[in-house]
Scaffold this active site. Sequence first.
Site, mmCIF file in Angstrom:
data_model
loop_
_atom_site.group_PDB
_atom_site.id
_atom_site.type_symbol
_atom_site.label_atom_id
_atom_site.label_comp_id
_atom_site.label_asym_id
_atom_site.label_seq_id
_atom_site.Cartn_x
_atom_site.Cartn_y
_atom_site.Cartn_z
ATOM 1 N N ILE A 147 0.837 -1.196 0.000
ATOM 2 C CA ILE A 147 0.000 0.000 0.000
ATOM 3 C C ILE A 147 0.873 1.247 0.000
ATOM 4 O O ILE A 147 1.866 1.322 0.733
ATOM 5 C CB ILE A 147 -0.965 -0.010 1.219
ATOM 6 C CG1 ILE A 147 -1.937 1.181 1.156
ATOM 7 C CG2 ILE A 147 -0.212 -0.020 2.538
ATOM 8 C CD1 ILE A 147 -3.073 1.082 2.140
ATOM 9 N N SER A 148 0.566 2.195 -0.869
ATOM 10 C CA SER A 148 1.256 3.483 -0.949
ATOM 11 C C SER A 148 2.765 3.269 -1.146
ATOM 12 O O SER A 148 3.177 2.635 -2.117
ATOM 13 C CB SER A 148 0.949 4.290 0.312
ATOM 14 O OG SER A 148 1.329 5.636 0.161
ATOM 15 N N TRP A 149 3.605 3.758 -0.240
ATOM 16 C CA TRP A 149 5.060 3.539 -0.317
ATOM 17 C C TRP A 149 5.365 2.052 -0.417
ATOM 18 O O TRP A 149 6.231 1.631 -1.188
ATOM 19 C CB TRP A 149 5.715 4.149 0.925
ATOM 20 C CG TRP A 149 7.201 4.041 1.029
ATOM 21 C CD1 TRP A 149 8.124 4.972 0.618
ATOM 22 C CD2 TRP A 149 7.955 2.971 1.623
ATOM 23 N NE1 TRP A 149 9.402 4.534 0.905
ATOM 24 C CE2 TRP A 149 9.325 3.307 1.529
ATOM 25 C CE3 TRP A 149 7.609 1.757 2.228
ATOM 26 C CZ2 TRP A 149 10.346 2.487 2.013
ATOM 27 C CZ3 TRP A 149 8.612 0.929 2.703
ATOM 28 C CH2 TRP A 149 9.966 1.295 2.602
ATOM 29 N N THR A 153 -1.043 3.279 -4.895
ATOM 30 C CA THR A 153 0.400 3.449 -5.084
ATOM 31 C C THR A 153 0.725 3.986 -6.467
ATOM 32 O O THR A 153 -0.165 4.279 -7.269
ATOM 33 C CB THR A 153 1.126 2.111 -4.810
ATOM 34 O OG1 THR A 153 2.516 2.352 -4.671
ATOM 35 C CG2 THR A 153 0.870 1.099 -5.916
#
Length: 276
Positions: A102-104, A128
């Site tokens: 998730i994301s980073w 992401t």
Amino acid sequence: MNNTGPEIKMIDVGGQILRTAIWPSKGNDRPILFFNGIGANLEMVAPLGEMMQSRASVIVFDMPGIGGSPKARMPYRASTITKWANKILDHLDIGDVDVMGISWGGAVAQQYARSCPDRAKSLVLLATSAGMVMVPGNLSAITKMASPKRYIDPDYMLKNFETLYGDIADTSAQGHKTRIQAPTVQGYMYQLLAMIGWTSVYFLPFLKQPTLIMSGDRDHIVPLANSRLLRSLIPRANLKIVKGGGHLFAVSRAKQVIPIISNFLNDHADKKPKTA
């Protein structure tokens, strides 16, 4: 089965200790290796771990200087994180995995899929981007995200929750508030440094894994356009848009999101016969 809390282990991955959580499962599906967002301690994805364990074990670890993991002695890169992840899986005697980020952590998941194609059998990317070529988020959200107050002052985080993430500050936001733990300054900075200059654009067309990309259409940090770019570059990718979802849709709308993820993983599972 009844969901249970995770087993916590402090695992040495070659001089670096990483606090690792394993949500156990009695199912026969491949374990899920999960890469968390920047500055996020593993408790923040507990709702996902608890809901996913009905089909598979879930493995999450705190990055150095985050949550319960000691600080790193020196900066590291995304390729280092993939090596750490493999050492954790080896320690747990786990072979093939489904990879989720998730994301980073979604960027790290892409790197892992590229570096370990024989071990990473499918890929789930949540909120992401492809790294340094990303379409930038809302300026107000990015400014508030850069402030440490979102970690050390829960009331500040809740007051600015919708501006930050795009999600409504409802009961799930309250849960987010209770699970958050401030990262060390060094830990956060090393996570930022790990992705300086990094992009997946050049290798995404060569990924072999079936891939599910999910994005909220109200994400103020990683806008939907980034998921569309990922979808255009990854050959075996499907894009699912969460209507009204912000950056934290995977947790705030877990009951809606988990069935989609589970169905995708089931479609690409290699079932193993149960032992007596």
